[in-house]
Scaffold this active site. Structure first.
Site, PDB file in Angstrom:
ATOM      1  N   SER A 114     -14.543  13.951   9.794  1.00  0.00           N
ATOM      2  CA  SER A 114     -14.729  14.879   8.674  1.00  0.00           C
ATOM      3  C   SER A 114     -15.663  16.021   9.071  1.00  0.00           C
ATOM      4  O   SER A 114     -15.416  17.187   8.732  1.00  0.00           O
ATOM      5  CB  SER A 114     -15.313  14.156   7.453  1.00  0.00           C
ATOM      6  OG  SER A 114     -14.365  13.252   6.935  1.00  0.00           O
TER       7      SER A 114
ATOM      8  N   ARG B  82       0.829  -1.225   0.000  1.00  0.00           N
ATOM      9  CA  ARG B  82       0.000   0.000   0.000  1.00  0.00           C
ATOM     10  C   ARG B  82       0.856   1.266   0.000  1.00  0.00           C
ATOM     11  O   ARG B  82       0.393   2.330  -0.393  1.00  0.00           O
ATOM     12  CB  ARG B  82      -0.941   0.002   1.206  1.00  0.00           C
ATOM     13  CG  ARG B  82      -2.161  -0.900   1.001  1.00  0.00           C
ATOM     14  CD  ARG B  82      -3.085  -0.853   2.186  1.00  0.00           C
ATOM     15  NE  ARG B  82      -3.616   0.464   2.427  1.00  0.00           N
ATOM     16  CZ  ARG B  82      -4.136   0.865   3.589  1.00  0.00           C
ATOM     17  NH1 ARG B  82      -4.172   0.040   4.616  1.00  0.00           N
ATOM     18  NH2 ARG B  82      -4.617   2.081   3.727  1.00  0.00           N
TER      19      ARG B  82
ATOM     20  N   HIS C  72     -13.974   6.249  10.854  1.00  0.00           N
ATOM     21  CA  HIS C  72     -13.657   6.648   9.468  1.00  0.00           C
ATOM     22  C   HIS C  72     -13.337   5.402   8.617  1.00  0.00           C
ATOM     23  O   HIS C  72     -13.862   5.236   7.512  1.00  0.00           O
ATOM     24  CB  HIS C  72     -12.455   7.604   9.487  1.00  0.00           C
ATOM     25  CG  HIS C  72     -11.859   7.860   8.143  1.00  0.00           C
ATOM     26  ND1 HIS C  72     -12.323   8.837   7.289  1.00  0.00           N
ATOM     27  CD2 HIS C  72     -10.829   7.250   7.480  1.00  0.00           C
ATOM     28  CE1 HIS C  72     -11.613   8.820   6.177  1.00  0.00           C
ATOM     29  NE2 HIS C  72     -10.701   7.877   6.270  1.00  0.00           N
TER      30      HIS C  72
ATOM     31  N   TYR D  24      -8.447  15.739  -4.226  1.00  0.00           N
ATOM     32  CA  TYR D  24      -8.588  17.003  -3.484  1.00  0.00           C
ATOM     33  C   TYR D  24      -7.637  17.012  -2.302  1.00  0.00           C
ATOM     34  O   TYR D  24      -7.333  15.980  -1.725  1.00  0.00           O
ATOM     35  CB  TYR D  24     -10.026  17.248  -3.000  1.00  0.00           C
ATOM     36  CG  TYR D  24     -10.677  16.140  -2.185  1.00  0.00           C
ATOM     37  CD1 TYR D  24     -11.237  15.032  -2.817  1.00  0.00           C
ATOM     38  CD2 TYR D  24     -10.751  16.209  -0.796  1.00  0.00           C
ATOM     39  CE1 TYR D  24     -11.860  14.028  -2.090  1.00  0.00           C
ATOM     40  CE2 TYR D  24     -11.379  15.207  -0.052  1.00  0.00           C
ATOM     41  CZ  TYR D  24     -11.921  14.124  -0.707  1.00  0.00           C
ATOM     42  OH  TYR D  24     -12.535  13.122   0.005  1.00  0.00           O
ATOM     43  N   PRO D  25      -7.152  18.208  -1.953  1.00  0.00           N
ATOM     44  CA  PRO D  25      -6.314  18.323  -0.759  1.00  0.00           C
ATOM     45  C   PRO D  25      -7.176  18.630   0.461  1.00  0.00           C
ATOM     46  O   PRO D  25      -8.280  19.156   0.317  1.00  0.00           O
ATOM     47  CB  PRO D  25      -5.413  19.505  -1.095  1.00  0.00           C
ATOM     48  CG  PRO D  25      -6.211  20.349  -2.017  1.00  0.00           C
ATOM     49  CD  PRO D  25      -7.203  19.467  -2.723  1.00  0.00           C
ATOM     50  N   MET D  26      -6.693  18.270   1.634  1.00  0.00           N
ATOM     51  CA  MET D  26      -7.464  18.559   2.858  1.00  0.00           C
ATOM     52  C   MET D  26      -6.569  18.795   4.076  1.00  0.00           C
ATOM     53  O   MET D  26      -5.401  18.423   4.090  1.00  0.00           O
ATOM     54  CB  MET D  26      -8.465  17.441   3.155  1.00  0.00           C
ATOM     55  CG  MET D  26      -7.854  16.124   3.559  1.00  0.00           C
ATOM     56  SD  MET D  26      -9.107  14.960   4.176  1.00  0.00           S
ATOM     57  CE  MET D  26      -9.498  15.635   5.798  1.00  0.00           C
ATOM     58  N   ASN D  27      -7.171  19.445   5.052  1.00  0.00           N
ATOM     59  CA  ASN D  27      -6.531  19.684   6.358  1.00  0.00           C
ATOM     60  C   ASN D  27      -7.400  19.113   7.454  1.00  0.00           C
ATOM     61  O   ASN D  27      -8.582  18.841   7.243  1.00  0.00           O
ATOM     62  CB  ASN D  27      -6.461  21.196   6.651  1.00  0.00           C
ATOM     63  CG  ASN D  27      -5.414  21.906   5.827  1.00  0.00           C
ATOM     64  OD1 ASN D  27      -4.484  21.301   5.312  1.00  0.00           O
ATOM     65  ND2 ASN D  27      -5.581  23.214   5.711  1.00  0.00           N
TER      66      ASN D  27
HETATM   67  C1  VOV Z   1     -12.243   3.814   0.256  1.00  0.00           C
HETATM   68  C2  VOV Z   1     -12.355   4.501   1.300  1.00  0.00           C
HETATM   69  C3  VOV Z   1     -11.471   4.738   2.485  1.00  0.00           C
HETATM   70  C4  VOV Z   1     -10.945   3.850   3.386  1.00  0.00           C
HETATM   71  C5  VOV Z   1     -11.104   2.322   3.380  1.00  0.00           C
HETATM   72  C6  VOV Z   1     -10.196   4.598   4.352  1.00  0.00           C
HETATM   73  C7  VOV Z   1      -9.563   4.028   5.467  1.00  0.00           C
HETATM   74  C8  VOV Z   1      -8.678   4.769   6.257  1.00  0.00           C
HETATM   75  C9  VOV Z   1      -7.947   4.215   7.373  1.00  0.00           C
HETATM   76  C10 VOV Z   1      -8.101   2.789   7.887  1.00  0.00           C
HETATM   77  C11 VOV Z   1      -7.134   5.213   7.867  1.00  0.00           C
HETATM   78  C12 VOV Z   1      -6.187   5.136   9.083  1.00  0.00           C
HETATM   79  C13 VOV Z   1      -4.977   4.317   8.851  1.00  0.00           C
HETATM   80  C14 VOV Z   1      -4.257   4.667   7.574  1.00  0.00           C
HETATM   81  O1  VOV Z   1      -4.397   3.869   6.627  1.00  0.00           O
HETATM   82  O2  VOV Z   1      -3.645   5.724   7.498  1.00  0.00           O
HETATM   83  C15 VOV Z   1      -7.324   6.352   7.022  1.00  0.00           C
HETATM   84  C16 VOV Z   1      -6.603   7.550   7.159  1.00  0.00           C
HETATM   85  C17 VOV Z   1      -6.972   8.696   6.484  1.00  0.00           C
HETATM   86  N1  VOV Z   1      -8.026   8.865   5.610  1.00  0.00           N
HETATM   87 FE1  VOV Z   1      -9.220   7.428   4.900  1.00  0.00          FE
HETATM   88  N2  VOV Z   1     -10.252   5.934   4.016  1.00  0.00           N
HETATM   89  C18 VOV Z   1     -11.033   6.059   2.893  1.00  0.00           C
HETATM   90  C19 VOV Z   1     -11.404   7.233   2.224  1.00  0.00           C
HETATM   91  C20 VOV Z   1     -11.003   8.487   2.674  1.00  0.00           C
HETATM   92  C21 VOV Z   1     -11.542   9.733   2.200  1.00  0.00           C
HETATM   93  C22 VOV Z   1     -12.648   9.883   1.191  1.00  0.00           C
HETATM   94  C23 VOV Z   1     -10.892  10.742   2.860  1.00  0.00           C
HETATM   95  C24 VOV Z   1     -11.184  12.230   2.752  1.00  0.00           C
HETATM   96  C25 VOV Z   1     -12.078  12.664   3.927  1.00  0.00           C
HETATM   97  C26 VOV Z   1     -13.374  13.257   3.518  1.00  0.00           C
HETATM   98  O3  VOV Z   1     -14.221  13.456   4.426  1.00  0.00           O
HETATM   99  O4  VOV Z   1     -13.595  13.568   2.353  1.00  0.00           O
HETATM  100  C27 VOV Z   1      -9.912  10.142   3.705  1.00  0.00           C
HETATM  101  C28 VOV Z   1      -9.007  10.840   4.467  1.00  0.00           C
HETATM  102  C29 VOV Z   1      -8.065  10.201   5.257  1.00  0.00           C
HETATM  103  C30 VOV Z   1      -6.980  10.882   5.905  1.00  0.00           C
HETATM  104  C31 VOV Z   1      -6.680  12.370   5.752  1.00  0.00           C
HETATM  105  C32 VOV Z   1      -6.292   9.968   6.656  1.00  0.00           C
HETATM  106  C33 VOV Z   1      -5.045  10.242   7.535  1.00  0.00           C
HETATM  107  C34 VOV Z   1      -5.549  10.757   8.836  1.00  0.00           C
HETATM  108  C35 VOV Z   1      -4.508  11.040   9.889  1.00  0.00           C
HETATM  109  O5  VOV Z   1      -4.824  11.865  10.763  1.00  0.00           O
HETATM  110  O6  VOV Z   1      -3.428  10.469   9.836  1.00  0.00           O
HETATM  111  N3  VOV Z   1     -10.029   8.770   3.608  1.00  0.00           N
HETATM  112  N4  VOV Z   1      -8.298   6.069   6.088  1.00  0.00           N
END
Ligand code: VOV
Length: 247
Positions: free
Chosen positions: A222, A130, A171, A144-147
């Site tokens: 979010s 990954r 999440h 898209y970028p995000m904070n």
């Molecule tokens: C297909 C969808 C999907 C899946 C399965 C998923 C899963 C996961 C897991 C399990 C984890 C934590 C461990 C890791 O793997 O890092 C994350 C981490 C993260 N995510 Fe996520 N996310 C998805 C999708 C997904 C989306 C659509 C977004 C945008 C949020 C939105 O509102 O628009 C997002 C954001 C993030 C971010 C910014 C982080 C890092 C956060 C931090 O503080 O470090 N993410 N995410």
């Protein structure tokens, strides 16, 4: 001070967004257009060869809407290699017909929030894969970028590790319900670019982007902490689609 989450970092990422200068393109001769198209396809072939060797990956999509015409996403071992890609593009016969619209520099990131205790994540093959992902050639891309907010009441960086873990678990549960429909690449950009993360989603059904992002808006991490930049959505450009676009 709150405990910082450990991150695992993989390939560096460049999102390179361009517009085609159609006026210049239409004023060019047929042979100039042909040479430029050939040059672009040659670059794509070079990117594909690097991907075949598992030394990086790439994606080429046309952008829907007026923010840009093309989005190129490149993954490489280091920033020098990313720089070489953009310079080669700029010098190419096709590059001369493009304008730079936006770019984003980041590094593929996995955070430790949901890591199994006592396991070295780098020894887990799926995790290592990954970090250096081969980008799917799905029909659509959404970038898209995000904070995460740093305001007095809602400051992600001042929450306890346990609170952040609980929110990231929720999440992850939502994300997992989109398995097989949407693939996400999360890349960290603190110290590298203007936002904290780049979010890149791939799907064969663009509606799944809307459903996933909408559902996540109701999830606490979010809903309370997410801040988002511009969204770029696009369609896969195969070699045939590139030739058709530039015909
Ligand atoms: C297909 C969808 C999907 C899946 C399965 C998923 C899963 C996961 C897991 C399990 C984890 C934590 C461990 C890791 O793997 O890092 C994350 C981490 C993260 N995510 Fe996520 N996310 C998805 C999708 C997904 C989306 C659509 C977004 C945008 C949020 C939105 O509102 O628009 C997002 C954001 C993030 C971010 C910014 C982080 C890092 C956060 C931090 O503080 O470090 N993410 N995410």
């Amino acid at each position: 001070m709150s405990e910082a989450a450990q991150t695992l970092d993989g390939w560096y990422v460049l999102h390179d967004l361009r517009s085609i200068d159609w006026e210049k393109w239409n004023a060019a001769s047929a042979s100039e257009q042909e040479a430029a198209t050939k040059d672009l396809l040659k670059l794509v072939a070079e990117w594909q060869a690097v991907e075949n060797d598992k030394q990086g990956s790439y994606a080429v999509y046309s952008v829907v809407g007026q923010k840009a015409d093309l989005i190129f996403m490149h993954l490489r071992e280091n920033l020098q290699l990313l720089n070489e890609i953009e310079n080669a593009f700029n010098k190419s016969a096709f590059g001369r017909f493009t304008r730079k619209e936006y770019s984003y520099v980041s590094v593929v990131e996995l955070s430790s929030y949901l890591a199994a205790p006592g396991v070295d994540p780098m020894q887990v093959p799926e995790i290592a894969a990954r970090l250096k992902p081969i980008l799917p050639k799905s029909s659509h891309i959404c970038f898209y970028p995000m904070n995460k907010k740093r305001e007095l009441q809602d400051n992600w960086y001042m929450l306890s590790m346990d609170d952040r873990k609980a929110m990231m678990r929720s999440h992850g549960m939502i994300g997992r319900s989109y398995a097989g429909k949407v693939k996400q690449i999360i890349s960290g950009s603190v110290g590298l670019d203007d936002w904290e993360w780049g979010v890149t989603l791939f799907s064969d059904d663009a509606l799944q982007f809307k459903k996933l992002v909408y559902e996540m808006r109701f999830d606490e991490v979010s809903a309370r902490f997410g801040e988002f930049g511009s969204f770029y959505v696009g369609n896969l450009l195969t070699n045939d689609a590139i030739t058709e676009l530039l015909k």
